[in-house]
Design a protein around this motif. Structure first.
Motif, PDB file in Angstrom:
ATOM      1  N   ASP A 140      29.670 -48.357-108.597  1.00 38.36           N
ATOM      2  CA  ASP A 140      30.331 -47.103-108.212  1.00 38.36           C
ATOM      3  C   ASP A 140      30.489 -46.946-106.707  1.00 38.36           C
ATOM      4  N   ASP A 141      29.758 -47.744-105.913  1.00 36.87           N
ATOM      5  CA  ASP A 141      29.743 -47.541-104.464  1.00 36.87           C
ATOM      6  C   ASP A 141      30.638 -48.528-103.718  1.00 36.87           C
ATOM      7  N   HIS A 142      31.371 -49.363-104.423  1.00 36.89           N
ATOM      8  CA  HIS A 142      32.247 -50.326-103.772  1.00 36.89           C
ATOM      9  C   HIS A 142      33.636 -50.241-104.402  1.00 36.89           C
ATOM     10  N   VAL A 143      34.659 -50.236-103.560  1.00 30.60           N
ATOM     11  CA  VAL A 143      36.040 -50.186-104.033  1.00 30.60           C
ATOM     12  C   VAL A 143      36.861 -51.249-103.313  1.00 30.60           C
ATOM     13  N   ILE A 144      37.951 -51.652-103.972  1.00 30.47           N
ATOM     14  CA  ILE A 144      38.899 -52.611-103.409  1.00 30.47           C
ATOM     15  C   ILE A 144      40.183 -51.857-103.084  1.00 30.47           C
ATOM     16  N   VAL A 145      40.598 -51.896-101.831  1.00 32.27           N
ATOM     17  CA  VAL A 145      41.808 -51.208-101.380  1.00 32.27           C
ATOM     18  C   VAL A 145      42.848 -52.262-101.034  1.00 32.27           C
ATOM     19  N   THR A 146      43.985 -52.192-101.710  1.00 29.24           N
ATOM     20  CA  THR A 146      45.099 -53.103-101.431  1.00 29.24           C
ATOM     21  C   THR A 146      46.167 -52.322-100.674  1.00 29.24           C
ATOM     22  N   ASN A 147      46.430 -52.745 -99.439  1.00 28.09           N
ATOM     23  CA  ASN A 147      47.366 -51.973 -98.620  1.00 28.09           C
ATOM     24  C   ASN A 147      48.263 -52.883 -97.803  1.00 28.09           C
ATOM     25  N   GLY A 205      51.397 -46.804 -97.964  1.00 32.38           N
ATOM     26  CA  GLY A 205      51.072 -48.196 -97.728  1.00 32.38           C
ATOM     27  C   GLY A 205      49.966 -48.723 -98.614  1.00 32.38           C
ATOM     28  N   ILE A 206      49.366 -47.868 -99.439  1.00 34.63           N
ATOM     29  CA  ILE A 206      48.308 -48.288-100.354  1.00 34.63           C
ATOM     30  C   ILE A 206      48.918 -48.544-101.725  1.00 34.63           C
ATOM     31  N   GLN A 207      48.737 -49.762-102.214  1.00 32.15           N
ATOM     32  CA  GLN A 207      49.242 -50.085-103.546  1.00 32.15           C
ATOM     33  C   GLN A 207      48.290 -49.633-104.638  1.00 32.15           C
ATOM     34  N   GLY A 208      47.012 -49.743-104.396  1.00 33.41           N
ATOM     35  CA  GLY A 208      46.062 -49.367-105.433  1.00 33.41           C
ATOM     36  C   GLY A 208      44.637 -49.407-104.933  1.00 33.41           C
ATOM     37  N   ILE A 209      43.762 -48.709-105.676  1.00 31.44           N
ATOM     38  CA  ILE A 209      42.323 -48.684-105.410  1.00 31.44           C
ATOM     39  C   ILE A 209      41.620 -48.995-106.720  1.00 31.44           C
ATOM     40  N   GLU A 210      40.749 -49.999-106.716  1.00 33.25           N
ATOM     41  CA  GLU A 210      40.042 -50.418-107.916  1.00 33.25           C
ATOM     42  C   GLU A 210      38.541 -50.484-107.624  1.00 33.25           C
ATOM     43  N   LEU A 211      37.731 -50.293-108.681  1.00 33.88           N
ATOM     44  CA  LEU A 211      36.286 -50.422-108.541  1.00 33.88           C
ATOM     45  C   LEU A 211      35.896 -51.886-108.357  1.00 33.88           C
ATOM     46  N   HIS A 212      34.803 -52.066-107.623  1.00 36.83           N
ATOM     47  CA  HIS A 212      34.289 -53.401-107.353  1.00 36.83           C
ATOM     48  C   HIS A 212      32.877 -53.509-107.926  1.00 36.83           C
ATOM     49  N   SER A 218      47.237 -57.249 -97.212  1.00 41.35           N
ATOM     50  CA  SER A 218      45.787 -57.356 -97.052  1.00 41.35           C
ATOM     51  C   SER A 218      45.051 -56.676 -98.190  1.00 41.35           C
ATOM     52  N   VAL A 219      43.835 -57.189 -98.434  1.00 45.05           N
ATOM     53  CA  VAL A 219      42.919 -56.640 -99.419  1.00 45.05           C
ATOM     54  C   VAL A 219      41.582 -56.428 -98.727  1.00 45.05           C
ATOM     55  N   THR A 220      41.003 -55.239 -98.847  1.00 44.83           N
ATOM     56  CA  THR A 220      39.749 -54.913 -98.168  1.00 44.83           C
ATOM     57  C   THR A 220      38.772 -54.324 -99.168  1.00 44.83           C
ATOM     58  N   VAL A 221      37.511 -54.741 -99.064  1.00 47.28           N
ATOM     59  CA  VAL A 221      36.431 -54.195 -99.882  1.00 47.28           C
ATOM     60  C   VAL A 221      35.613 -53.257 -99.004  1.00 47.28           C
TER      61      VAL A 221
END
Length: 770
Positions: free
Chosen positions: A33-40, A23-30, A44-47
């Motif tokens: 180094d301590d923040h990521v963007i999870v698209t699932n 269910g996760i499309q991708g994980i990108e840096l925000h 929805s998009v969650t930081v």
């Protein structure tokens, strides 16, 4: 050396039962180094803040809409960018609550991915269309309905893409598939040059792709279901295509790593990513030492083909793996885990782990001196003749697959001949790739047919030094089961990655096996010669004990007396040495004065009639330096191999507790024997012979005492041994203290002499210390 540390759960996965997707499309840096963007979940998009495992923001699209591209962060404008329904680009900021009320633009063609640029570049994201066209985001938004060219044929689809940057240069790479063939297309975003390559493929389709930059090249990593990891290199300066952009160049590949799989087994959902130039992380593969049905996250050293770290991943593996800033992001089961890792600079010492047989503080063996009688030209001619012979015989060499099929069914004699012939006619690069497969095939048949055990073939494979424990984890346990102690010795000498549990299993077998079984083994002659030399030295010392002028390293034939303290604290007094011939010889003046005062006090007490009863007096422990070897010759040789095996204290201690008290006492007695002989003889360690060092001996003494101290204190038969070891440790501490003082004095003398040094190229001077 690489390590996987304790991980944490970043978020839960909304996975349906029996689903094959996370269910996760991708994980990108925000940004950092301590923040990521999870698209699932496609909606929805969650930081997340990784260190706290807390969500900082969440945005969801309307029912009926779906997110078709992982969201990225625009470092230049500090905005989020994603694509819904393949054509609608949406942009919003942190303070926006409803994503439907933010900016959106509809483009004329379907979008495959939006790739963000590194933070330091502060440039716009790059949009890759499904037709292969590439646009910068700001240029695309200036005219959303602009016509987008088609660079790919209609039946060619994109399967994977990424963006790489080095300095001001940027490349976008994407892999396409057309009728079972795979192509790699690379475009330089600075000069807009592009090149297409055809990937070498087999009947198996790749499971995952990864790309990295190293030493002026783009390294393309491909993982296949058969466990093979191939690498292809593309120069950063893209070559000019003679026939135009429509031409496709061949891209050769090199086998980087072959993962150990069960016979006939294939990977289902797995992924690999390069961590640095020498380490690769792979998820969804079985651990070489674990049973079937368990999936692991592993780090392999590709330079030395060794498994560096492994961690079992509970639940289903979905074949997804991301790596950002020293952290691996792995969806498995119903959770997304973040696992920190560390990779040291790849070197032989780091790959072998904690090898204590070589240290900076220990003397290096002298360089071999050439013999003037050696005929150099004849040795060179022999080497050339051997190479020519091998080349002339190469035409009749069977392949690895043919030899493996022969191993499965052929009689043992034919297997021995086939393995010997193959090893004699194969070059080193070929052996490094196939020895593990041959060893696994032999061990598999040995386990299936107990009567089949080709000892010579297994020994020959180990002697190639191209085999490690990770490549065939069942070999050493099989040798222990068959009581093949010679093969055990060779494996302990060659394998750099033996787990601590297997090391302790070998130690327990060596200590518990009957002497008859051990003596029947044909062990390595150099190791036997070393232990035999120690015993001969002991015998010679006993024969010469009447010769008072003969001393070895400042020692005559003496005994060591330990006086337990009067306060019962357990700290023995410094050892006092006395000659067996009857004379007195103290270790130092202070000790002598203490002993004299103590003796005077005892005599004075006796004269005053206040002597203590005999049962209240503290007994003195006397240990002879001329002790004999407490175990047999072959058992000592095998224990020496254990002492020189790499290990980690943390993982070894729990397994040492499985030893029985008699085994621990016997091992400590042998360690004490080694310590005494090393203490007496300065030339005990011959560089040409394989022998443990003093540091290794003392480390194992400490490990055994840490693991069994409570049991040993309660055992009456161990009290004398413990007191003796305690005294020797105190003696060694005092020795090194005195050596440190001498070192300081010599350094001061060296500085003083350097200031007055007017000598020429050669001189002989006498330095008087006292």
């Amino acid at each position: 050396m690489a390590a996987l540390f304790e991980g944490s759960t970043l978020c839960a996965l909304g996975v349906a039962q029996n689903s094959t997707e996370s269910g996760i499309q991708g994980i990108e840096l925000h940004g950092d180094d301590d923040h990521v963007i999870v698209t699932n979940s496609f909606r929805s998009v969650t930081v997340y803040k990784v260190s706290d495992q807390k969500p900082l923001g969440n945005w969801t699209v309307k029912q009926g809409q779906r997110i078709t591209c992982p969201a990225v962060y625009n470092n230049k404008t500090r905005e989020y960018v994603t694509v819904t329904d393949s054509k609608v680009i949406r942009i919003w900021k942190d303070d926006d609550i409803n994503i439907d009320k933010t900016f959106k633009a509809t483009v004329s063609s379907d979008v495959w991915r939006v790739h963000s640029t590194p933070c330091h570049l502060l440039q716009e994201p790059v949009v890759l269309f499904q037709t292969g066209a590439v646009r910068l985001l700001d240029a695309l938004l200036a005219e959303p309905q602009q016509e987008v060219e088609a660079t790919l044929p209609e039946d060619e689809a994109i399967r994977w893409s990424t963006l790489l940057a080095s300095g001001k240069q940027q490349w976008i790479l994407y892999v396409t598939e057309q009728k079972g063939e795979y192509f790699l297309r690379v475009q330089n975003l600075v000069d807009s040059s592009r090149v297409a390559y055809r990937l070498e493929t087999t009947d198996l389709s790749p499971l995952s792709f990864a790309a990295s930059l190293s030493r002026g090249n783009i390294h393309m990593l491909c993982l296949y279901p058969d466990g093979c990891v191939y690498v292809s290199m593309v120069p950063m300066r893209l070559p000019a295509v003679a026939g135009g952009e429509g031409d496709v160049l061949a891209l050769p590949r090199t086998l980087l790593l072959r993962l150990p799989l069960a016979e006939g087994g294939e990977l289902g959902s797995a992924s690999a990513v390069a961590l640095d130039t020498a380490h690769v992380a792979v998820v969804g593969v079985p651990h070489p030492s674990a049973g079937a049905g368990k999936d692991y996250l592993c780090i392999w050293n590709t330079n030395f083909q060794t498994l560096q770290a492994g961690k079992e991943m509970a639940g289903k593996i979905y074949g997804q793996l991301w790596c950002y800033s020293g952290k691996l992001y792995v969806p498995h089961g119903k959770a997304l885990s973040v696992i920190p890792f560390e990779c040291q600079t790849s070197s032989l010492a780091a790959a072998l782990g904690k090898l204590k047989q070589s240290g900076a503080s220990e003397p290096t063996p002298p360089l071999p001196l050439p013999s003037w009688g050696t005929n150099v030209s004849s040795s060179v001619m022999d080497t050339r003749r051997n190479k020519l012979t091998r080349k002339s015989q190469g035409g009749s060499t069977i392949s690895v697959d043919q030899l493996i099929e022969q191993i499965k069914t052929a009689p043992e004699e034919e297997v021995l001949k086939g393995v010997a012939s193959f090893l004699s006619k194969s070059e080193l690069p070929c052996l490094q790739l196939c020895v593990g497969s041959l060893a696994r095939a032999l061990v598999t048949r040995c386990l299936a047919e107990p009567a089949f055990y080709p000892h010579k073939a297994l020994v020959q494979l180990v002697h190639t030094q191209c085999l490690c424990h990770s490549g065939c984890p069942e070999l050493l346990p099989l040798a222990l089961e068959k009581r093949d102690f010679a093969l055990c010795q060779f494996c302990l000498q060659v394998f750099p990655d033996i787990p601590e549990a297997v090391t302790c299993a070998c130690l327990k077998a060596f200590l518990g096996s009957p002497d008859a079984d051990l003596e029947a083994s044909a062990l390595e002659m150099d190791s036997v010669a070393f232990v035999d030399g120690l015993s001969a030295a002991t015998g010679n010392a006993e024969e010469e004990k009447d010769d008072e002028e003969t001393q070895h390293n400042g020692f005559s034939n003496v005994t060591v007396t330990y006086a337990p303290p009067e306060d019962g604290s357990g700290d023995a007094q410094p050892p006092r040495r006395t000659e067996e011939a009857g004379g007195a010889m103290e270790m130092d003046t202070a000790t002598a004065n203490q002993v004299e005062k103590k003796q005077d006090g005892e005599e004075e007490t006796q004269q005053n009639g206040e002597a203590q009863p005999q049962h209240q007096r503290k007994p003195k422990l006397t240990i002879s330096l001329n002790i004999t070897r407490p175990i047999g010759l072959h058992r000592a040789v095998l224990l020496n191999e254990i002492l020189q095996t790499p290990y980690s204290d943390t993982f070894l201690l729990p397994h040492l507790k499985d030893l029985t008290p008699p085994q621990v006492i016997l091992f400590l007695q042998y360690l004490q024997f080694l310590y005494i002989k090393y203490y007496q003889e300065i030339n005990t360690q011959v560089p040409a012979l394989r022998s443990p060092t003093m540091a290794q001996i003392m480390d194992w003494v400490c490990l055994l005492l840490d693991a069994h101290f409570t049991v040993l204190v309660m055992a009456p038969e161990a009290q004398e041994l413990l007191a003796g070891l305690h005294g020797f440790v105190r003696a060694q501490m005092k020795l090194f203290t005195d050596l440190g003082k001498i070192e300081g004095s010599l350094q001061a003398l060296k500085k003083a002499k350097q200031s007055q040094d007017n000598s020429g190229q050669y001189s002989i001077e006498v330095i008087e210390l006292f």
